[in-house]
Design a protein around this motif. Sequence first.
Motif, PDB file in Angstrom:
ATOM      1  N   MET A 159     -92.002   7.516  32.899  1.00 40.21           N
ATOM      2  CA  MET A 159     -90.846   8.146  33.537  1.00 40.21           C
ATOM      3  C   MET A 159     -89.794   8.076  32.212  1.00 40.21           C
ATOM      4  O   MET A 159     -88.839   8.769  32.046  1.00 40.21           O
ATOM      5  CB  MET A 159     -90.443   7.271  34.717  1.00 40.21           C
ATOM      6  N   VAL A 160     -89.741   6.527  31.725  1.00 41.63           N
ATOM      7  CA  VAL A 160     -88.863   6.413  30.402  1.00 41.63           C
ATOM      8  C   VAL A 160     -89.138   7.542  29.476  1.00 41.63           C
ATOM      9  O   VAL A 160     -88.080   7.970  29.084  1.00 41.63           O
ATOM     10  CB  VAL A 160     -89.055   5.011  30.113  1.00 41.63           C
ATOM     11  N   THR A 161     -90.115   7.789  29.335  1.00 46.00           N
ATOM     12  CA  THR A 161     -90.597   8.660  27.997  1.00 46.00           C
ATOM     13  C   THR A 161     -90.304  10.128  28.519  1.00 46.00           C
ATOM     14  O   THR A 161     -89.642  11.067  27.599  1.00 46.00           O
ATOM     15  CB  THR A 161     -91.949   8.634  27.545  1.00 46.00           C
ATOM     16  N   THR A 288     -82.383   1.637  33.432  1.00 49.29           N
ATOM     17  CA  THR A 288     -83.299   0.578  33.667  1.00 49.29           C
ATOM     18  C   THR A 288     -84.353   0.980  34.674  1.00 49.29           C
ATOM     19  O   THR A 288     -84.270   2.018  35.063  1.00 49.29           O
ATOM     20  CB  THR A 288     -82.513  -0.591  34.147  1.00 49.29           C
ATOM     21  N   VAL A 289     -85.344   0.194  34.872  1.00 47.97           N
ATOM     22  CA  VAL A 289     -86.410   0.188  35.576  1.00 47.97           C
ATOM     23  C   VAL A 289     -86.171  -0.795  36.698  1.00 47.97           C
ATOM     24  O   VAL A 289     -85.955  -1.990  36.516  1.00 47.97           O
ATOM     25  CB  VAL A 289     -87.791   0.197  35.246  1.00 47.97           C
ATOM     26  N   ASP A 290     -86.395  -0.526  38.093  1.00 48.34           N
ATOM     27  CA  ASP A 290     -86.334  -1.229  39.409  1.00 48.34           C
ATOM     28  C   ASP A 290     -87.753  -1.647  39.513  1.00 48.34           C
ATOM     29  O   ASP A 290     -88.494  -0.881  40.054  1.00 48.34           O
ATOM     30  CB  ASP A 290     -85.836  -0.892  40.510  1.00 48.34           C
ATOM     31  N   PRO A 291     -88.112  -2.918  39.234  1.00 47.36           N
ATOM     32  CA  PRO A 291     -89.508  -3.435  39.556  1.00 47.36           C
ATOM     33  C   PRO A 291     -89.754  -3.743  40.945  1.00 47.36           C
ATOM     34  O   PRO A 291     -91.061  -3.770  41.512  1.00 47.36           O
ATOM     35  CB  PRO A 291     -89.870  -4.630  38.855  1.00 47.36           C
ATOM     36  N   GLY A 292     -88.778  -3.716  42.024  1.00 45.74           N
ATOM     37  CA  GLY A 292     -89.210  -4.003  43.307  1.00 45.74           C
ATOM     38  C   GLY A 292     -89.557  -5.387  43.571  1.00 45.74           C
ATOM     39  O   GLY A 292     -90.674  -5.480  44.169  1.00 45.74           O
ATOM     40  N   PRO A 293     -88.602  -6.340  43.350  1.00 47.00           N
ATOM     41  CA  PRO A 293     -89.121  -7.793  43.882  1.00 47.00           C
ATOM     42  C   PRO A 293     -89.605  -7.905  45.166  1.00 47.00           C
ATOM     43  O   PRO A 293     -90.439  -8.517  45.694  1.00 47.00           O
ATOM     44  CB  PRO A 293     -87.845  -8.519  43.367  1.00 47.00           C
ATOM     45  N   ALA A 294     -88.501  -6.919  46.254  1.00 41.63           N
ATOM     46  CA  ALA A 294     -89.017  -7.408  47.529  1.00 41.63           C
ATOM     47  C   ALA A 294     -90.475  -6.938  48.052  1.00 41.63           C
ATOM     48  O   ALA A 294     -91.465  -7.505  48.565  1.00 41.63           O
ATOM     49  CB  ALA A 294     -88.062  -6.685  48.186  1.00 41.63           C
ATOM     50  N   ARG A 295     -90.704  -5.934  47.360  1.00 39.72           N
ATOM     51  CA  ARG A 295     -92.246  -5.325  47.481  1.00 39.72           C
ATOM     52  C   ARG A 295     -93.162  -6.057  46.971  1.00 39.72           C
ATOM     53  O   ARG A 295     -94.368  -6.368  47.456  1.00 39.72           O
ATOM     54  CB  ARG A 295     -92.332  -3.742  46.764  1.00 39.72           C
ATOM     55  N   LEU A 296     -92.936  -6.549  45.784  1.00 43.38           N
ATOM     56  CA  LEU A 296     -94.025  -7.612  45.169  1.00 43.38           C
ATOM     57  C   LEU A 296     -94.164  -8.941  45.982  1.00 43.38           C
ATOM     58  O   LEU A 296     -95.314  -9.262  46.238  1.00 43.38           O
ATOM     59  CB  LEU A 296     -93.390  -7.787  43.741  1.00 43.38           C
ATOM     60  N   GLU A 324     -89.279   2.255  40.063  1.00 41.30           N
ATOM     61  CA  GLU A 324     -88.106   3.366  39.929  1.00 41.30           C
ATOM     62  C   GLU A 324     -87.306   3.308  38.835  1.00 41.30           C
ATOM     63  O   GLU A 324     -87.047   2.257  38.367  1.00 41.30           O
ATOM     64  CB  GLU A 324     -87.150   3.458  41.294  1.00 41.30           C
ATOM     65  N   LEU A 325     -87.284   4.559  38.273  1.00 40.13           N
ATOM     66  CA  LEU A 325     -86.230   4.712  37.158  1.00 40.13           C
ATOM     67  C   LEU A 325     -84.587   4.841  37.366  1.00 40.13           C
ATOM     68  O   LEU A 325     -84.657   5.484  38.425  1.00 40.13           O
ATOM     69  CB  LEU A 325     -86.758   5.913  36.162  1.00 40.13           C
ATOM     70  N   VAL A 326     -83.831   4.085  36.866  1.00 34.61           N
ATOM     71  CA  VAL A 326     -82.456   4.054  37.621  1.00 34.61           C
ATOM     72  C   VAL A 326     -81.708   4.612  36.293  1.00 34.61           C
ATOM     73  O   VAL A 326     -81.568   4.009  35.370  1.00 34.61           O
ATOM     74  CB  VAL A 326     -82.027   2.446  37.932  1.00 34.61           C
ATOM     75  N   ARG A 327     -81.246   5.818  36.457  1.00 33.88           N
ATOM     76  CA  ARG A 327     -80.654   6.567  35.332  1.00 33.88           C
ATOM     77  C   ARG A 327     -78.986   6.133  35.354  1.00 33.88           C
ATOM     78  O   ARG A 327     -78.293   6.622  36.215  1.00 33.88           O
ATOM     79  CB  ARG A 327     -80.837   7.971  35.259  1.00 33.88           C
ATOM     80  N   ARG A 328     -78.488   5.594  34.121  1.00 31.51           N
ATOM     81  CA  ARG A 328     -77.339   5.301  34.107  1.00 31.51           C
ATOM     82  C   ARG A 328     -76.633   5.737  32.754  1.00 31.51           C
ATOM     83  O   ARG A 328     -77.203   6.571  32.086  1.00 31.51           O
ATOM     84  CB  ARG A 328     -76.814   3.910  34.291  1.00 31.51           C
ATOM     85  N   GLU A 329     -75.590   5.323  32.479  1.00 33.56           N
ATOM     86  CA  GLU A 329     -74.645   5.949  31.388  1.00 33.56           C
ATOM     87  C   GLU A 329     -75.241   5.690  30.202  1.00 33.56           C
ATOM     88  O   GLU A 329     -74.968   6.260  29.106  1.00 33.56           O
ATOM     89  CB  GLU A 329     -73.302   5.399  31.421  1.00 33.56           C
ATOM     90  N   SER A 330     -75.932   4.509  29.939  1.00 38.07           N
ATOM     91  CA  SER A 330     -76.513   4.026  28.499  1.00 38.07           C
ATOM     92  C   SER A 330     -77.407   5.038  28.029  1.00 38.07           C
ATOM     93  O   SER A 330     -77.994   5.199  26.693  1.00 38.07           O
ATOM     94  CB  SER A 330     -77.119   2.752  28.413  1.00 38.07           C
ATOM     95  N   THR A 331     -78.063   6.245  28.634  1.00 38.33           N
ATOM     96  CA  THR A 331     -78.806   7.285  28.412  1.00 38.33           C
ATOM     97  C   THR A 331     -78.322   8.578  28.631  1.00 38.33           C
ATOM     98  O   THR A 331     -78.238   9.662  27.792  1.00 38.33           O
ATOM     99  CB  THR A 331     -80.084   7.153  28.929  1.00 38.33           C
ATOM    100  N   MET A 332     -77.591   8.669  29.825  1.00 39.68           N
ATOM    101  CA  MET A 332     -76.711   9.859  30.197  1.00 39.68           C
ATOM    102  C   MET A 332     -75.421  10.261  29.775  1.00 39.68           C
ATOM    103  O   MET A 332     -74.795  11.232  29.962  1.00 39.68           O
ATOM    104  CB  MET A 332     -76.855  10.086  31.492  1.00 39.68           C
ATOM    105  N   GLY A 333     -74.678   9.124  29.409  1.00 43.00           N
ATOM    106  CA  GLY A 333     -73.320   9.163  28.829  1.00 43.00           C
ATOM    107  C   GLY A 333     -72.662   9.083  30.312  1.00 43.00           C
ATOM    108  O   GLY A 333     -73.033   9.082  31.220  1.00 43.00           O
TER     109      GLY A 333
END
Lengths: 336, 337
Positions: A159-161, A288-296, A324-333
């Motif tokens: 997803m990141v790439t 960032t990426v959310d690793p889903g701690p509750a699911r784990l 999940e990929l969480v898209r925020r400003e550090s890549t999208m501005g």
Amino acid sequence: MRDVAALAGVSLKTVSRVVNSEPHIRPETVARVREAIARLGWVPNGAARALRTGRTGVIGIAVAGLRRPYLAALVEALVTETDRRGLQAAVEPSHGDPARIRSVLDGRGVSYDGVVLIGDDGAGLPLDGALTDRPVVVVQGDEGDADLVVDDVASAMGMVTRHLAVLGRRRPLLLGGDRGADRGPRTPGTLAEPGAVTRAALAAAGFEAAVPVIRPDGEWDRAWGATAAVEALAAHPQTDALICVNDEVALGALSALAARGVDVPGRVALFGYDNLDDGWFTTPSLTTVDPGPARLARAALDLLGERIARTAPAAPRRVVLPVELVRRESTMGSPR
Amino acid sequence: MSRPTLADVAARAGVSAKTVSNVLLGRRHVAEATRARVLEAVTEVGYTVNAAGRGLASGRTGRVAVVVPMIYQPYFAEVAERLILALAEHGLTTTLRIAHDDAAERDAVLGLTTPDVDGVILCPHGLSPEVLGDGIVPRPVVQLGGGIMPSFDCVIMGETEGFRSMTEHLLATGRKRIALIGTGPGGAPQGSRFAGYLEALTAHGIDLDERLLITGSDWDRRASGYEAVVGLLRTGVEFDAVMCFNDAMAVGALRGLRSHGLRVPQDVALTGFDDTAEVEFTSPPLSSVSPEQAQMVAATVRMLIERIDGYAGEPRVVRTGAHLVPRESSAPAESAG
């Protein structure tokens, strides 16, 4: 317990059921029993019960420490989940000391019904085959003789790439290496080179194979992220994206870049991993990426419960959970 | 094959479970022949005496419950870890419990959700004498942080002192209109942190302006710091500094200020409390107050062990110190870059 039953006007069995948090009891009854318990100062004696059943109702959680926020989040999810199942959690910070880890593992069946081992990089897990004798589930650790629950790092890097490609970034650099996959020769199926999983994902997304990787000597923390980001850009000035092994490294990088007037994401895009709260509130906010701690946590305790109840198959199981990929400003501005 | 239990030993030896227990605990009134039979059965069955069994003899389990509202906030993660390690040094193991609300804290203190421990250490969120009510506290309890509870030993953080120092620090940098973002029922910051702020203002002859007192809707989240700043800006009241009850709120407040075009510290100074690792790496790094956790943890563990060992005096209060950690976010406006 007789006194409690008498004061509450219920049977011994009912008191027992309330104490064990069994379902399907009327709330008024629960309240009456609890009030009686409080008034009498009675404490349920689990020790006698444990001797009779061979179970202590306590799950041991072995973790390197609680100061890394992504570990704290995972431990919190595990403690919440054990509580939900009517069990207790004993958290043991090992600080990577093999002797402490071993003593937690040896404690299984004596003071713990089972152990959740949170594999942290560099923790040096003692995989000497003793794990299979007792109920253990490993979370985010080495594959070996025990059940394993991991977040799907390969999918995350895919997803990141792809996100990078869409944003038109051509020259990424890895700060830290692969999240979770670099565990050395013990992990079957992992390529030996650092950053191999991310590089494979980059290649699949059409990037060049030769991607620089910078590795730390110590912890993957903010302080390292701050110095490494500056060194990385000095050594590889063409870099237009920093893929950081976790949010702490990314947050350190962000701080150092901001102090030097380097525009994020204008000059260099920035990725983290873990979805720590701080990343929501930085300027720019952190992709960032959310690793889903509750699911784990749920998966880990499901597997552990089956091991404790001896309803699990003999062979160790491996559960890989989506992220999940969480898209925020550090890549999208951000809008100006 | 499941782990052998006391009942298995009893069946093998042809005696009651109680008899087996008496033998294992070394009670003296057991006949020699019976004792021999039980010990033989223990070996044959492969039974091992476990920690739970030992607890029955002395009434002690060697275990302590540490109760926190959460682990995910850095302050609580650090305190929990320090407590676990300090207790381990005294040979005590720890059960960590997360109490999600006041009722859960009360249940933990009253022993309902903390069975089989010798004592409880509570890091409170909302527990108060009213919430605790008149339930009997069955095991030693020591509270770390929070307000004074008449029923048990308390270690009180140097919040008042810390906030007084921080307010004086801001006044010394030339700021005069200091907004306070905190918590409290009824929409205004209250408690010992507020008291420190007020003391410093009074000492410098500055009147309290209640329009500068803001609460977030949820006291220890970054989001509530952000929302409090947004609310403050909407009131239009003039301010040149923002003091937050803790670092988490300050991180949110920083974002709130920057999103609205305000530079820190050039336009507005900003401070927190807790001195977590995070705030050394914000942009700019945030001034904070360190509550000297090592001191708090040491005092807490000492008092709990004294109680477990039988000390039965009146509830005690220990107050620990706090020291200022000034950083760029409160630098004088003129000197900032």
